[in-house]
Design an enzyme around this catalytic site. Sequence first.
Site, PDB file in Angstrom:
ATOM      1  N   LYS A 123      41.564  82.285  81.089  1.00  0.00           N
ATOM      2  CA  LYS A 123      41.844  81.151  80.200  1.00  0.00           C
ATOM      3  C   LYS A 123      40.697  80.933  79.206  1.00  0.00           C
ATOM      4  CE  LYS A 123      44.317  78.618  83.837  1.00  0.00           C
ATOM      5  NZ  LYS A 123      45.693  79.081  83.735  1.00  0.00           N
ATOM      6  N   CYS A 128      53.127  75.063  88.126  1.00  0.00           N
ATOM      7  CA  CYS A 128      52.329  75.090  89.371  1.00  0.00           C
ATOM      8  C   CYS A 128      51.797  73.702  89.701  1.00  0.00           C
ATOM      9  CB  CYS A 128      51.163  76.073  89.275  1.00  0.00           C
ATOM     10  SG  CYS A 128      51.663  77.759  89.014  1.00  0.00           S
TER      11      CYS A 128
END
Lengths: 136, 406
Positions: free
Chosen positions: B225, B364
């Site tokens: 990320k 998630c």
Amino acid sequence: MASAAFEEIVEDFEFLEDWEDRYRHVIEQGKAMAPLDDALKVPATKVDGCASQVWLHPTIENGVFHFDGESDAMIVRGLIAVLRALYNGLSVAEVLQVDARAEMGRLGLNEHLSAQRSNGLTAMVQRIRETAAAAA
Amino acid sequence: MYDVEKIRSDFPILSREVNGKPLTYLDNGASAQKPQVVIDAITRAYAEEYSNVHRGLHYLSNLATEKYETVRGTIARFLNAGHEDHIVMNSGTTEGINTIAYGWAMPNLEAGDEIILSVMEHHANIVPWHFLRERQGVVIKWVETAPDGSLDPQSVIDAITPKTKLIAITQCSNVLGTIVDVKSICHAARDRGVATLVDGSQGAVHMPVDVQDIGCDFYAITGHKLYGPSSSGAIYVRPERMAEMRPFMGGGDMIKEVSRDRVIYNDAPMKFEAGTPGIVQMIGLGVALDYMMGVGMDKIAAHEADLKSYASERLSGLNWVSVQGQAPEKAAIFSFTLEGAAHAHDISTILDKKGVAVRAGQHCAGPLMEHLGVAATCRASFGMYNTRAEVDVLVDALELAHELFA
């Protein structure tokens, strides 16, 4: 090998030039489809491997295949309507002869049958084929 | 001056097309794209600098070890960790939090002890704690978010009891974008002898991080990320906590001596890095962090704050879009649903046809979706290379989706 109802959709699609209109048409097919009875939305009819919820309820009478289905996603619901046109009314032997990917390709919708797609169309087709194979 | 066009030109993938349209990449919350310097570093590492690390005494092994170990220092600088020995390198936040759960929490917590989580944690910061609940009878206590998606630090502090051993909390929600005042929480926890773990998976991407200022015991980052390679990452561990940890995974590299009836472990942080690591991934992560620091974390934060304001304004102009999470302190992450029957997957399918990459689903974050009362959302998450023009592309694509599904 495809049903007359599916050939009609293929004809309709020939007049639709861009993908927006094709999707609009698929979505309309889904809206026009009768909803699946809530009593039939049970674990046994749920299709796994779908990012959205999908139910598929097949029946075979006198060797003729039929299924009803539903999804909480509108595009998938439309694709179910197209699959119903493709399969319903065929004999179980004919169901097994249908090349779903090739037929959906005639509508420019085969991208939904690629392995990476998680919309469950592949899983639905597999469920349909398994049901027909068990009765054949 | 933040030259976003220059930054965009550093990321080769941003110039490609998707479905015949220029790519508008708004799925940075899931994983970010990589600048050419990172791609080059990966190629160079394999082409010229590759061998196993910490093993041989030959030239390439020394070179690879030096390149790899330099990254520990880069991460320490990126997080202002004080010393590189406070950094345990790993494959990302999931491994990082599991290392803390198995290495620190399991030996130190007993049945009835409490772990405080916020309801907006990612599964990576939930499931390892469920292991402790299932296996050791540890109790998970949940702190709710306010209706606007903000999290009052006092509500977390008020949840502390004499049984509380750990607060594990995100710095930035991957679904709502909410930025949490982790500093207030960590300082209050420290005063009460409670350990703190900050999930920096999203936070470290969008703002400068100073773990010493935050005052946390553990801070986890994930490289993919941070514009770095997948399967790279690290945790910062406060030295006192490192001393309380036992190794989680056993294998090569984490030992000094192994015989038939005895093992002598390596010193920390090596003790927590078993097996051949992601050598090239970590070298790439080091370059990615240098790239971000070169641009300036404060400048990246300011650019993304501008994108957040602009996107908020444009999306609020669409009265059929419902944005989840409007906290005053918020990163440029927008989860939304459309009025009517369209499912998040319907919307993302149409956006994809327009070249716009977003994520659709539960992100998630099962407990948060339950808390919000939504089955799924679409999420547009912005990064350092996104532009106001891309916000406009998103809004145009949403208008088409709205029209198609109306």
